[in-house]
Design an enzyme around this catalytic site. Structure first.
Site: not given
Length: 170
Positions: A78, A93
């Site tokens: 992620h 992120h």
């Protein structure tokens, strides 16, 4: 240390500084740029990891924001950390609390050590999977070594397309 080594070190330091005076980070995805303070995660919004902004993605593609190298791909896919050729360290992120998805819906297209060119596709993700899991898709774009620079300026707010100048480092 010899005088020649000192002069060489000083010259190299000045050369590095000159390169970073006009460095840019280009939008790594399409969507809406928001101020850092509006990211719904206290660690990011308070600037604990560095200066930057948020980006609400309109599709599931992440592109290299500059020429550089992939430093880290999170085990849960992620998040990606990159370092530009000029020394800018950047964290991308995707989503808030998406680490809890354990990689579901994320597909990195690079690995640590890979050299990348600005605009190159580096990660795909599923907005619908993130939303179905109950998480927010807002992506944090953080200059993780921002303390090394005198200024980290967000150049654009609102809707953007990929590879548009987004942040200036000086």
């Amino acid at each position: 240390m010899s005088i020649f080594q000192k002069l060489k070190n000083k010259f190299e330091a000045e050369t590095i500084k000159e390169k970073t005076e006009t460095a840019y980070i280009y939008a790594p995805m399409e969507g809406e740029i928001i101020p850092l303070e509006e990211i719904q995660d206290g660690v990011f919004s308070a600037g604990m990891l560095g200066k930057g902004c948020g980006l609400k993605p309109s599709d599931g593609n992440v592109y290299a924001p500059f020429d550089g190298e992939i430093i880290v791909v999170a085990p849960t896919n992620h998040a990606i950390a990159l370092k530009s050729n000029e020394g800018i360290e950047l964290l991308i992120h995707v989503g808030i609390d998406t680490v809890k998805m354990n990689g579901r819906g994320f597909k990195p297209l690079v690995k640590p050590g890979d050299k990348v060119k600005c605009g190159q596709s580096i990660l795909t993700f599923s907005i619908s999977d993130i939303e179905a899991a109950g998480y927010i898709t807002t992506t944090a774009i953080i200059v993780s070594n921002s303390e090394e620079y005198s200024n980290v300026s967000i150049l654009k707010k609102g809707v953007t397309t990929k590879s548009v100048e987004m942040i200036q480092i000086s």
